[in-house]
Design a protein around this motif. Structure first.
Motif, short mmCIF file in Angstrom:
data_model
loop_
_atom_site.label_atom_id
_atom_site.label_comp_id
_atom_site.label_asym_id
_atom_site.label_seq_id
_atom_site.Cartn_x
_atom_site.Cartn_y
_atom_site.Cartn_z
N LYS A 61 2.20 -2.10 3.55
CA LYS A 61 1.83 -1.32 2.26
C LYS A 61 0.20 -1.39 1.87
O LYS A 61 -0.03 -0.40 1.41
N GLU A 62 -0.45 -2.62 2.21
CA GLU A 62 -1.59 -2.66 1.82
C GLU A 62 -2.60 -1.68 2.71
O GLU A 62 -3.92 -1.54 2.09
N GLY A 64 4.89 -6.00 2.91
CA GLY A 64 3.69 -6.20 2.00
C GLY A 64 2.56 -5.77 2.94
O GLY A 64 1.50 -5.05 2.53
#
Length: 163
Positions: A32-33, A29
């Protein structure tokens, strides 16, 4: 090796702790940001991947001081000759400090040397530590003398009894 916008994370299926999987999920997560694609591979064949060195990040959990002594971790994982040197690093400062650690008997001095060795590994980005396992022990009501200890080694003692 140079980053290509994609990172491969490997961890073992059924690993020693849920932290392996949680770490990979969190990394997925967070990276990916910032635009980095992550492939997480949960595999039961983690040793061949680790031994090949064909990964960007290898997540593994282990008891670093099963008998309460720091030398175990360095002997097993941190030296160029270590059987589980998964980072494949050779750090001269760690090798030199290990020779001193191996000859030192004073517990406090051994702890100080271990901290220096860990810091040298962190400075080289050879390895990083992401969690500390908090382990709980559940027994039947007829078991006495079982006490949680920071090192796995000391949980089975002469005081352990089944009534």
């Amino acid at each position: 090796k140079p980053h290509k916008g994609k990172t491969d994370f490997f961890h073992r299926a059924g690993g020693r702790s849920a932290a392996d999987s949680c770490f990979c999920t969190a990394a997925l997560g967070n990276l990916k940001e910032i635009g980095i694609e992550v492939d997480v591979n949960c595999t039961s064949d983690h040793l061949s991947i680790a031994d090949s060195g064909e990964y960007d990040v290898y997540v593994s959990s282990l008891t670093t001081a099963p008998t309460g002594d720091p030398e175990y971790f360095f002997t097993t994982c941190a030296l160029e000759s270590s059987a589980k040197n998964r980072s494949n690093h050779s750090i001269a400062e760690v090798e030199s400090l290990y020779e001193e650690l191996h000859q030192e008997f004073d517990t406090e001095k051994r702890g100080e040397l271990a901290v220096q060795m860990q810091q040298a590994m962190l400075d080289e980005s050879a390895i990083f530590f992401v969690s500390h396992l908090n382990m709980g022990i559940v027994t039947k009501s007829n078991v006495t003398g079982m006490y949680a200890h920071p090192c796995d080694y000391y949980e089975i003692t002469a005081e352990l009894n089944v009534e």
